[in-house]
Design a protein around this motif. Sequence first.
Motif, short mmCIF file in Angstrom:
data_model
loop_
_atom_site.label_atom_id
_atom_site.label_comp_id
_atom_site.label_asym_id
_atom_site.label_seq_id
_atom_site.Cartn_x
_atom_site.Cartn_y
_atom_site.Cartn_z
N HIS A 104 0.87 -1.19 0.00
CA HIS A 104 0.00 0.00 0.00
C HIS A 104 0.90 1.23 0.00
O HIS A 104 1.20 1.81 1.06
CB HIS A 104 -0.92 0.00 1.22
N ASP A 128 -0.04 5.98 9.49
CA ASP A 128 -1.32 5.34 9.15
C ASP A 128 -1.35 3.90 9.66
O ASP A 128 -2.34 3.46 10.26
CB ASP A 128 -1.52 5.33 7.62
N TRP A 129 -0.28 3.19 9.38
CA TRP A 129 -0.22 1.77 9.76
C TRP A 129 -0.18 1.62 11.28
O TRP A 129 -0.80 0.73 11.85
CB TRP A 129 1.00 1.13 9.10
N LYS A 189 -3.59 1.88 12.66
CA LYS A 189 -4.37 0.64 12.47
C LYS A 189 -4.02 -0.37 13.56
O LYS A 189 -4.89 -1.06 14.08
CB LYS A 189 -4.08 0.04 11.09
N TRP A 192 0.17 4.46 2.06
CA TRP A 192 0.10 4.50 3.52
C TRP A 192 1.40 5.06 4.09
O TRP A 192 2.50 4.72 3.65
CB TRP A 192 -0.11 3.11 4.09
#
Length: 615
Positions: free
Chosen positions: A475, A482-483, A486, A478
């Motif tokens: 991705h 961002d990761w 998550k 990202w």
Amino acid sequence: MNNGRLLSLGTGRLRTVAAILISEVNQVIPVSRMIDLAWDADPPARARGVVHNHVHRLRQLLAGQAEIVTRGQGYVLIADPWAVDANRFQNLVSGAREAEPRTAVDKLRQALGLWRGEVLADVPGDRVRRTLGVGLTQARVAALQELGERLLLLGRYGELITELTGWLAEHPLHEELTALLMRALQASGRQAEALDHFHRTRRHLKDQLGIDPGPALSETYLAVLGGKPALAPYFPDRPSAGPGPAVPYAPDRPPAPLPSVAQLPPRIPDFCGRAREIAALDQNLDRVPRPDCVVLAGGGGAGKTTLAVHWAHRLKGEFPDGQLFVDLRGFERPPMRPGTVLGMFLQALGVPDAKIPDAVTERSALYRSLLAGRRMLVVLDNAGTAEQVRPLLPATPGALAVVTSRRRLSGLMIRDGAALVTVGPLPADEALELLGTALGRQRIAAEGAAARELVERCDRLPLALRIAAARLMAHAGWSLADWTRKLADEGHRLCELSAADPDLSMEAGLYLSYRALSSGAARLFRLLGLVPGPDVEVRAAAALAGRDLERTRRHLAELCEAHLFEEQAGGHFARTELVRIYAAKLVASEETPADRELARQRLFAHAARSRRWPG
């Protein structure tokens, strides 16, 4: 079948519920698990009621022959276990392992004769077939392989060729059985057919999977192509006595050359870190006397195999007589048996099948005789117990065994003088280095704070870090932040740290360790999911489980042996975040609300008495 009368279960979910109960006869199956298995997609709100209705119907159908009783939040089918074909199959296969070849062939034929097509073929639902059927299918293939080895030993090549030709027509990608068929055809003087089977299998592998044949099948092809006789005697200076038990042979001159053996898997090219562990491994080589065995022990995802293979490649020059490697599958079902591994090793060392003994003790003696005076490296990956490893250890000062395991295998240290190197989470700087190697050091430097948080969310474990890096590379849009966001959601973190390959999953790795625990240690592990903090004190753990201190200490010691917890000073036991999250998931799914509430009350009462919260 009810008293000789075939029961009609229709084609719907009633058949699925029956299959679940029968597959685990005399064991309590929580309703939540039955729902999870019976519905491939999200179960409906009325799923619990549907299961209850199906169980009621099954009780009526089985009246007088078997009983389904309610236990807590689940059901158990109480019946004669030997009335279940799967159990009869396993019993016959187990009996064959200790029998002489002809009796073993009869037992294995009886076992395989119980099969009537694919396992659970008439049970609707992909999930239940995958979950309940995969182990049985693997056991069926293993039994067929064992039957083939016995038939080869007895010289009954025609039977084996007929057996394997039918199976491979349906399963053309099975390399081990193809190699077995090639050996039988070669022994029958049908070399051209053996080579044709190899080329056919190679085409199937290339067309369907995009891979080439593995080492075992390739080596069989080269042997057949070279016209080597299948039953050639191994010792050139000793007349062949024909098929029969082999005995250790020690010539009064230097040992004859062995075939070239180089079984190590390729090492990861971007390996980094593990400076402390590599230094500890190197120090063991310098010890006097040097240990014959080194155990690399650590939890799932710690990178034990990667480290062992990397270090073994560094040492190849010190072991010029070759390297043996095997995945013992110690935490899978079924694990590799020592006798099977010894047979593979003896074949790799050039011993003809007819010269390989049946008994494990004789195989081990022959194996050690062949290694005597030689400098060989033996890597035993993913060991489950010391008993699984012990027959495979060389007994010569020039050889070294490297064992990896989720357990410490203390028996090897106590009885066999093995050295122990613990493989835990990476130091923070090495974890960042691994992430930078995969994603680029400039990116890590540009998002330093997010990178540091990410490695902590992954418990600084190599597998979790590599999965996270692979997801980020897939991705491109990202950011590390961002990761990291998550992964901040604990309810989904384990799911996020998984790949399409079921072996590349943090949760799957934790499950293998959890499944190997005793029932008492497993329950304590689950209940500790109610404790929010990173560690627990032994008295708080005893209160939580409602057990005495001595039993709790034993269970905590088992959790430490499995690298699910780590003992700290002052009676405290610590765990990583991913282990805590997994335990919390288990306690929510496998303990009833009433049991969870009772455990919390016991914990609160202990905290009130001690004026200290345990987590």
